[in-house]
Motif scaffolding. Structure first.
Motif, mmCIF file in Angstrom:
data_model
loop_
_atom_site.group_PDB
_atom_site.id
_atom_site.type_symbol
_atom_site.label_atom_id
_atom_site.label_comp_id
_atom_site.label_asym_id
_atom_site.label_seq_id
_atom_site.Cartn_x
_atom_site.Cartn_y
_atom_site.Cartn_z
ATOM 1 N N GLU A 1 3.477 -11.796 -3.990
ATOM 2 C CA GLU A 1 2.667 -13.008 -3.772
ATOM 3 C C GLU A 1 3.131 -13.768 -2.531
ATOM 4 O O GLU A 1 2.319 -14.297 -1.770
ATOM 5 C CB GLU A 1 2.726 -13.924 -4.998
ATOM 6 C CG GLU A 1 1.947 -13.377 -6.172
ATOM 7 C CD GLU A 1 1.604 -14.451 -7.202
ATOM 8 O OE1 GLU A 1 1.837 -15.650 -6.923
ATOM 9 O OE2 GLU A 1 1.116 -14.086 -8.283
ATOM 10 N N TYR B 1 -6.729 -9.063 -1.742
ATOM 11 C CA TYR B 1 -5.535 -8.271 -2.036
ATOM 12 C C TYR B 1 -5.465 -7.888 -3.510
ATOM 13 O O TYR B 1 -5.782 -8.698 -4.391
ATOM 14 C CB TYR B 1 -4.278 -9.067 -1.657
ATOM 15 C CG TYR B 1 -4.247 -9.455 -0.195
ATOM 16 C CD1 TYR B 1 -3.633 -8.641 0.748
ATOM 17 C CD2 TYR B 1 -4.883 -10.613 0.263
ATOM 18 C CE1 TYR B 1 -3.631 -8.972 2.103
ATOM 19 C CE2 TYR B 1 -4.900 -10.954 1.613
ATOM 20 C CZ TYR B 1 -4.266 -10.129 2.526
ATOM 21 O OH TYR B 1 -4.274 -10.459 3.861
ATOM 22 N N ILE B 2 -5.032 -6.650 -3.761
ATOM 23 C CA ILE B 2 -4.666 -6.227 -5.115
ATOM 24 C C ILE B 2 -3.181 -5.858 -5.077
ATOM 25 O O ILE B 2 -2.742 -5.133 -4.174
ATOM 26 C CB ILE B 2 -5.511 -5.012 -5.576
ATOM 27 C CG1 ILE B 2 -6.995 -5.416 -5.674
ATOM 28 C CG2 ILE B 2 -5.013 -4.474 -6.913
ATOM 29 C CD1 ILE B 2 -7.933 -4.261 -6.008
ATOM 30 N N LEU B 3 -2.431 -6.369 -6.034
ATOM 31 C CA LEU B 3 -0.975 -6.165 -6.067
ATOM 32 C C LEU B 3 -0.606 -5.287 -7.252
ATOM 33 O O LEU B 3 -1.206 -5.400 -8.326
ATOM 34 C CB LEU B 3 -0.253 -7.520 -6.216
ATOM 35 C CG LEU B 3 -0.756 -8.674 -5.337
ATOM 36 C CD1 LEU B 3 0.082 -9.929 -5.597
ATOM 37 C CD2 LEU B 3 -0.706 -8.293 -3.876
ATOM 38 N N SER B 4 0.394 -4.438 -7.071
ATOM 39 C CA SER B 4 0.883 -3.655 -8.207
ATOM 40 C C SER B 4 2.392 -3.474 -8.177
ATOM 41 O O SER B 4 2.964 -3.062 -7.160
ATOM 42 C CB SER B 4 0.219 -2.277 -8.247
ATOM 43 O OG SER B 4 0.809 -1.505 -9.291
ATOM 44 N N CYS C 1 3.370 -2.275 -11.373
ATOM 45 C CA CYS C 1 3.279 -1.581 -12.658
ATOM 46 C C CYS C 1 3.472 -0.078 -12.440
ATOM 47 O O CYS C 1 2.794 0.526 -11.604
ATOM 48 C CB CYS C 1 1.910 -1.868 -13.265
ATOM 49 S SG CYS C 1 1.340 -0.663 -14.455
ATOM 50 N N LYS D 1 0.274 2.104 -12.816
ATOM 51 C CA LYS D 1 -0.677 1.896 -11.701
ATOM 52 C C LYS D 1 -0.107 2.454 -10.398
ATOM 53 O O LYS D 1 -0.821 3.041 -9.585
ATOM 54 C CB LYS D 1 -0.996 0.408 -11.521
ATOM 55 C CG LYS D 1 -2.048 -0.133 -12.457
ATOM 56 C CD LYS D 1 -3.429 0.457 -12.228
ATOM 57 C CE LYS D 1 -4.240 0.379 -13.512
ATOM 58 N NZ LYS D 1 -5.425 1.241 -13.515
ATOM 59 N N LEU E 1 -8.415 1.197 -9.779
ATOM 60 C CA LEU E 1 -8.153 -0.250 -9.667
ATOM 61 C C LEU E 1 -9.395 -1.097 -9.944
ATOM 62 O O LEU E 1 -9.361 -2.309 -9.753
ATOM 63 C CB LEU E 1 -7.586 -0.576 -8.280
ATOM 64 C CG LEU E 1 -6.259 0.105 -7.896
ATOM 65 C CD1 LEU E 1 -5.830 -0.315 -6.498
ATOM 66 C CD2 LEU E 1 -5.152 -0.226 -8.905
#
Lengths: 170, 170
Positions: free
Chosen positions: A6, A26-29, A31, A34, A113
């Motif tokens: 972030e 934005y997509i954050l991972s 995990c 994932k 996603l």
């Protein structure tokens, strides 16, 4: 790590954007499951034809997917380059290292996603603790810019000289 | 200043490049006459319709023109964004500030700088000692992203919030 991602996007948030339109999302991972799915969508090091990408225990521990939101702009210019470099420099400052991927199986990634149709995948940034040794070399007289690994697994990246890059100085 | 420009390009020289092709080239200027010519090719702050750009004594003292060399690649992807952001962050570190211009009268610029046909102008970076006050504001509920100047000549730049940018976190 989730908070670090972030913070990195917050750096990108302050960046220049063409016409200040700020169309990037934005997509954050962080995990594990994932991350494995994202990993399977990436084309690793095209010039290392005998190398299939990092071993399981050396794979990235986080990803940031940069998307262009077509509802905000129909041209993303080089906004994603500006944002990605900012994120990677910020990551280095946090002791992480990373890599930008343009070679992405976008359809597969969109499925994993749940990426909506109005979002265009521009880049995937892989992040993790660095374990490899990288060396910048001059490009040789034959002009070959392909990176390679030597027998000690050092990753060599040939870069053109400054005098090759600067056309004129006024 | 001329040496500073070379150091900034040297930072960009080390950057990531799609397929490591490194197709970007650079033209540098610290020459007052050339600077005036370059200045005349730039579209300043499109949203500030009553502002014609900085006064003579506040105009940039240096320029870096980023070009794509078509003999090295037919697609520059976002390499110029990566390079330009690196140059601008490096410039800030040297006490300078700058701005990327995509709105450039390319034909006019090509004439002034004798730019060959195989080179494509991607961005112009203007550099100088910063004299303006910039303030980052949140984008209001009406979603207006246009920058503006207030009565004290502070330059306000509305930026979207972090929660607007992050679509999902895994």
């Amino acid at each position: 790590m989730a908070q670090t991602l972030e913070e990195l996007v917050d750096l990108a948030r302050h960046c220049a954007s063409a016409g200040n339109k700020q169309p990037l999302k934005y997509i954050l991972s962080t995990c594990e499951e994932k991350n494995e799915e994202i990993f399977s969508c990436l084309g690793w090091a095209a010039y290392l034809t005998r190398w299939k990408g990092p071993e399981k225990n050396e794979q990235p521990t986080a990803y940031i997917v940069i998307l262009g939101d077509r509802s905000l702009s129909d041209n993303f210019w080089c906004d994603h380059g500006i944002a990605a470099q900012t994120i990677l420099l910020g990551a280095r400052d946090q002791g992480l290292a990373g890599c930008m991927f343009g070679a992405v199986n976008i359809k597969r990634l969109a499925g994993f996603l749940s990426i909506d149709d109005h979002l265009e995948v521009k880049l995937v940034i892989a992040l993790g603790k660095p374990v490899e040794t990288i060396q910048i070399d001059p490009v040789g007289p034959e002009g070959d810019i392909r990176y390679f690994r030597d027998e000690h697994q050092v990753h060599h990246v040939p870069k053109r000289s400054l005098s090759d890059l600067i056309i004129s100085t006024w």
